[in-house]
Design an enzyme around this catalytic site. Structure first.
Site, PDB file in Angstrom:
ATOM      1  N   ASP A  61      31.430  42.312  35.837  1.00 59.25           N
ATOM      2  CA  ASP A  61      32.825  42.106  35.843  1.00 59.25           C
ATOM      3  C   ASP A  61      33.176  40.935  34.800  1.00 59.25           C
ATOM      4  O   ASP A  61      34.162  40.229  35.098  1.00 59.25           O
ATOM      5  CB  ASP A  61      33.530  41.877  37.104  1.00 59.25           C
ATOM      6  CG  ASP A  61      35.132  42.099  36.923  1.00 59.25           C
ATOM      7  OD1 ASP A  61      35.589  42.819  36.098  1.00 59.25           O
ATOM      8  OD2 ASP A  61      35.917  41.511  37.748  1.00 59.25           O
TER       9      ASP A  61
ATOM     10  N   LYS B  91      39.609  31.696  48.096  1.00 59.40           N
ATOM     11  CA  LYS B  91      39.790  32.959  47.794  1.00 59.40           C
ATOM     12  C   LYS B  91      39.923  33.745  49.339  1.00 59.40           C
ATOM     13  O   LYS B  91      38.907  33.786  49.861  1.00 59.40           O
ATOM     14  CB  LYS B  91      38.648  33.557  47.205  1.00 59.40           C
ATOM     15  CG  LYS B  91      38.789  35.037  46.528  1.00 59.40           C
ATOM     16  CD  LYS B  91      37.521  35.608  45.561  1.00 59.40           C
ATOM     17  CE  LYS B  91      37.719  37.212  45.444  1.00 59.40           C
ATOM     18  NZ  LYS B  91      36.707  37.226  44.582  1.00 59.40           N
TER      19      LYS B  91
END
Length: 326
Positions: free
Chosen positions: A135, A42
């Site tokens: 989230d 990432k």
């Protein structure tokens, strides 16, 4: 970040396919050139690297990831030294829950229960470590061929005891991402609160509702309408969507989707217990179910909410400017 992508390598990791975008960066399938092991890499957006507040959030994700150790939570790979800021996690085989829902629509009840119970079990551990995901959505749930789940992407997670800069509310720079996933945000987060474990359980309730009905509890033409509906309306009764859904299953969904978090499940294990013992769930006489009618469109309410959102955008921009120049 562009130089990294041009050479398709960062340190001893080879970058292969772009597999996901998230709040804080782009995730690639890659491999460790030392071991040939597949990994997920990432890389933060360029804007994050130049913003101390956002880069601290990215580092916080790494700190949280290294703290967690559970079969249903993605494992982070620690390296002694890296040439720049990025994250490496194990590579997970499977499909996201979003991909499954896109392919299959609503799921058989037994499968929906397996997945939801798996998410609750993982959250019980995560919350016990002082972490709130904040989230949760189908894009951040990986499901394998045995319906075992894995929680992904802790980019917006909070950690108890974290410094104020890391515990701040969602920033102006992150707001567009939040609007893009309006279906899973809890009412208290929409009202400006940071959210806690009960906010995660609200998101699980939305996902379970979607798994058993094929749609979300607050449909709408755009994110603002969806968010406004969540603040003023009750969910569409699941049995209105599918009469084969039991009254007990509907009651569990209503408990998870309570507008007031104090009336919601307080712990993930309580939610999971009810899902495992649906036949023992007591069904409340809920006023919102009596003579239920679809809510009439409220143009004035939508305009009011748009105005509030514009005010919030200006306020967040001013706060961000003040933080940078303090």
């Amino acid at each position: 970040m562009s130089s990294v992508l041009d050479c398709n390598q960062i340190d001893h990791y080879a970058l292969e396919d772009l597999v996901a975008t998230s709040t804080t960066g782009l995730t690639y399938r890659g491999s460790d050139l030392r071991t040939s092991r597949q990994v997920a890499i990432k890389i933060p957006y360029t804007a994050i690297g130049s913003d101390p507040l956002l880069s601290e959030r990215f580092r916080r994700e790494q700190e949280i990831g290294r703290q967690l150790n559970h079969p249903s939570v993605v494992k982070f790979v620690a390296d002694e030294a890296r040439s720049e800021l990025y994250l490496v996690t194990e590579w997970i085989q499977g499909q996201t829950l979003r991909a499954i829902l896109n392919d299959e629509g609503k799921l058989p009840l037994d499968r929906a229960l397996r997945i939801a119970i798996g998410i609750c079990d993982a959250l019980e551990y995560v919350h016990s470590q002082g972490v709130v995901h904040r989230d949760l959505k189908p894009e951040n749930i990986m499901v394998d061929t045995e319906d075992r789940i894995m929680l992904l992407d802790f980019g917006l997670a909070s950690l108890s005891g974290a410094s104020p800069i890391s515990k701040r509310r969602i920033t102006f720079g992150e707001l567009s991402h939040v609007i893009g996933t309006a279906d899973y945000i809890s009412p208290e987060q929409l009202s400006g609160k940071r959210g806690d474990a009960r906010s995660d359980l609200y998101a699980v309730g939305v996902m379970l509702y979607e798994m058993v009905t094929g749609t979300t509890p607050f449909p709408g033409d755009n994110p603002l309408v969806i968010m406004n509906s969540r603040l003023i309306n009750d969910p569409i009764p699941p049995r209105e969507m599918d009469p084969s859904i039991s009254a007990e299953m509907q009651e569990v969904l209503y408990r998870a989707l309570e507008r007031d978090p104090h009336h919601r499940y307080a712990r993930a294990h309580e939610f999971a217990w009810d899902l495992r013992h649906l036949d023992r769930v007591g069904v409340a006489d809920r006023p919102e179910l009596r003579n239920w009618r679809p809510p009439a469109p409220s143009f004035s309410a939508a305009l009011t909410y748009v105005g509030l959102m514009l005010i919030a955008l200006v306020a967040l921009a001013l706060l961000r400017y003040a933080a940078r120049h303090s």
